[in-house]
Write a protein that holds these residues in place. Structure first.
Motif, PDB file in Angstrom:
ATOM      1  N   ARG A  56       0.838  -1.213   0.000  1.00 53.23           N
ATOM      2  CA  ARG A  56       0.000   0.000   0.000  1.00 53.23           C
ATOM      3  C   ARG A  56       0.871   1.261   0.000  1.00 53.23           C
ATOM      4  N   LYS A  57       1.911   1.259   0.847  1.00 56.94           N
ATOM      5  CA  LYS A  57       2.817   2.406   0.913  1.00 56.94           C
ATOM      6  C   LYS A  57       3.550   2.585  -0.416  1.00 56.94           C
ATOM      7  N   GLN A  58       3.985   1.465  -1.008  1.00 54.56           N
ATOM      8  CA  GLN A  58       4.702   1.537  -2.281  1.00 54.56           C
ATOM      9  C   GLN A  58       3.798   2.067  -3.389  1.00 54.56           C
ATOM     10  N   LEU A  59       2.559   1.618  -3.409  1.00 54.13           N
ATOM     11  CA  LEU A  59       1.616   2.124  -4.407  1.00 54.13           C
ATOM     12  C   LEU A  59       1.381   3.622  -4.247  1.00 54.13           C
ATOM     13  N   ARG A  60       1.310   4.071  -3.008  1.00 54.27           N
ATOM     14  CA  ARG A  60       1.094   5.505  -2.764  1.00 54.27           C
ATOM     15  C   ARG A  60       2.249   6.318  -3.342  1.00 54.27           C
ATOM     16  N   VAL A  61       3.485   5.823  -3.121  1.00 51.13           N
ATOM     17  CA  VAL A  61       4.663   6.506  -3.673  1.00 51.13           C
ATOM     18  C   VAL A  61       4.619   6.493  -5.200  1.00 51.13           C
ATOM     19  N   SER A  62       4.292   5.332  -5.777  1.00 47.82           N
ATOM     20  CA  SER A  62       4.249   5.204  -7.239  1.00 47.82           C
ATOM     21  C   SER A  62       3.200   6.123  -7.852  1.00 47.82           C
ATOM     22  N   PHE A  63       1.997   6.164  -7.267  1.00 49.37           N
ATOM     23  CA  PHE A  63       0.943   7.021  -7.797  1.00 49.37           C
ATOM     24  C   PHE A  63       1.283   8.501  -7.614  1.00 49.37           C
ATOM     25  N   SER A  64       1.943   8.836  -6.509  1.00 49.20           N
ATOM     26  CA  SER A  64       2.359  10.226  -6.298  1.00 49.20           C
ATOM     27  C   SER A  64       3.380  10.646  -7.355  1.00 49.20           C
ATOM     28  N   ASP A  65       4.337   9.750  -7.632  1.00 52.94           N
ATOM     29  CA  ASP A  65       5.331  10.039  -8.676  1.00 52.94           C
ATOM     30  C   ASP A  65       4.665  10.202 -10.035  1.00 52.94           C
ATOM     31  N   MET A  66       3.698   9.321 -10.326  1.00 55.10           N
ATOM     32  CA  MET A  66       2.992   9.394 -11.597  1.00 55.10           C
ATOM     33  C   MET A  66       2.253  10.736 -11.712  1.00 55.10           C
ATOM     34  N   PHE A  67       1.617  11.163 -10.625  1.00 55.21           N
ATOM     35  CA  PHE A  67       0.911  12.443 -10.623  1.00 55.21           C
ATOM     36  C   PHE A  67       1.888  13.591 -10.889  1.00 55.21           C
ATOM     37  N   ASP A  68       3.038  13.555 -10.189  1.00 53.92           N
ATOM     38  CA  ASP A  68       4.030  14.618 -10.355  1.00 53.92           C
ATOM     39  C   ASP A  68       4.562  14.687 -11.783  1.00 53.92           C
ATOM     40  N   SER A  84      -6.033  12.659  -1.651  1.00 54.67           N
ATOM     41  CA  SER A  84      -7.255  12.265  -0.953  1.00 54.67           C
ATOM     42  C   SER A  84      -8.026  11.222  -1.764  1.00 54.67           C
ATOM     43  N   LEU A  85      -8.129  11.450  -3.071  1.00 52.23           N
ATOM     44  CA  LEU A  85      -8.805  10.505  -3.952  1.00 52.23           C
ATOM     45  C   LEU A  85      -8.081   9.163  -3.971  1.00 52.23           C
ATOM     46  N   MET A  86      -6.754   9.218  -4.071  1.00 53.14           N
ATOM     47  CA  MET A  86      -5.945   8.001  -4.109  1.00 53.14           C
ATOM     48  C   MET A  86      -6.066   7.218  -2.807  1.00 53.14           C
ATOM     49  N   ASP A  87      -5.990   7.924  -1.673  1.00 49.64           N
ATOM     50  CA  ASP A  87      -6.099   7.243  -0.376  1.00 49.64           C
ATOM     51  C   ASP A  87      -7.464   6.574  -0.219  1.00 49.64           C
ATOM     52  N   GLY A  88      -8.512   7.239  -0.693  1.00 51.82           N
ATOM     53  CA  GLY A  88      -9.853   6.639  -0.636  1.00 51.82           C
ATOM     54  C   GLY A  88      -9.945   5.384  -1.470  1.00 51.82           C
ATOM     55  N   ALA A  89      -9.377   5.435  -2.680  1.00 50.19           N
ATOM     56  CA  ALA A  89      -9.408   4.262  -3.566  1.00 50.19           C
ATOM     57  C   ALA A  89      -8.611   3.110  -2.964  1.00 50.19           C
ATOM     58  N   MET A  90      -7.458   3.424  -2.366  1.00 47.18           N
ATOM     59  CA  MET A  90      -6.635   2.362  -1.777  1.00 47.18           C
ATOM     60  C   MET A  90      -7.274   1.800  -0.523  1.00 47.18           C
ATOM     61  N   ASN A  91      -7.961   2.644   0.239  1.00 43.06           N
ATOM     62  CA  ASN A  91      -8.694   2.141   1.409  1.00 43.06           C
ATOM     63  C   ASN A  91      -9.742   1.125   0.969  1.00 43.06           C
ATOM     64  N   ASP A  92     -10.466   1.463  -0.118  1.00 36.51           N
ATOM     65  CA  ASP A  92     -11.473   0.531  -0.640  1.00 36.51           C
ATOM     66  C   ASP A  92     -10.826  -0.781  -1.074  1.00 36.51           C
TER      67      ASP A  92
END
Length: 196
Positions: A56-68, A84-92
């Protein structure tokens, strides 16, 4: 999921290190309860939860990099909305991860490959002081072994990346020159390009 495969490798290591009988043995298979007890002794449930959190942490980093990379000029507010959108999707995604169902689905695999005696011997070993020490030290040993493996493999990865970068640059130059992709094919060295 690379990290989830590490758990599976660990489980296979535990099986092979303790079980020596032929899979085709006619001995009775372990019961569902015995296999679930094995998972408990081995701490498989906890390992899966730990690896899921790491993933989950790795995906958050990857998606943040992709956004940047996609929106380098995004405002702080836009970035906050994305996170916020990403965290909600990952929580689901991760809140409904069916660990218990996966463990139950794995039971027939153990029943197929191990006899009741095999599994009892494995559980007996890993319940002993030495077995508990192996389980405790296994993550550190695996991590150290992976570092050694990566250090040996890293120069090859870097060379491959350098070669790919050169090929991409050649393709870009060819495209700009109006040749439209008549250069060397990606993934093949120039010496392997067929003659016309």
């Amino acid at each position: 999921m690379k990290k989830l495969s590490l758990v599976l490798c660990f489980m296979l290591f535990a099986i092979y290190s303790a079980a020596g009988q032929d899979a085709a043995s006619s001995a009775p298979p372990p019961s569902v309860t015995e296999v679930m007890n094995y998972f408990e002794v081995m701490g498989i449930r906890g390992q899966m939860q730990t690896l899921l959190e790491a993933e989950r942490k790795q995906l958050r980093v990857s998606f943040s990099d992709m956004f940047d990379k996609t929106l380098p000029a995004a405002s702080a507010k836009e970035r906050e909305q994305f996170l916020s959108l990403m965290d909600g999707a990952m929580n689901d995604l991760f809140s409904d991860y069916p660990i218990e169902d996966i463990l139950r689905d794995m039971v027939p695999i153990y029943q197929k490959h191990l006899s009741e005696a095999d599994l009892n011997a494995i559980v007996s070993f890993y319940s002993s002081p030495v077995g508990k020490k192996v389980l405790k030290e296994m993550p550190a040993m695996t991590s150290e072994a992976m570092r050694i493996s990566f250090a040996r493999f890293q120069p090859k990865i870097e060379l491959m990346m350098k070669n790919m970068q050169s090929r991409i640059e050649e393709m870009a130059k060819s495209e700009k020159a109006g040749k439209g992709g008549t250069g060397t094919a990606v993934g093949k060295p120039a010496s392997q390009t067929p003659r016309q």
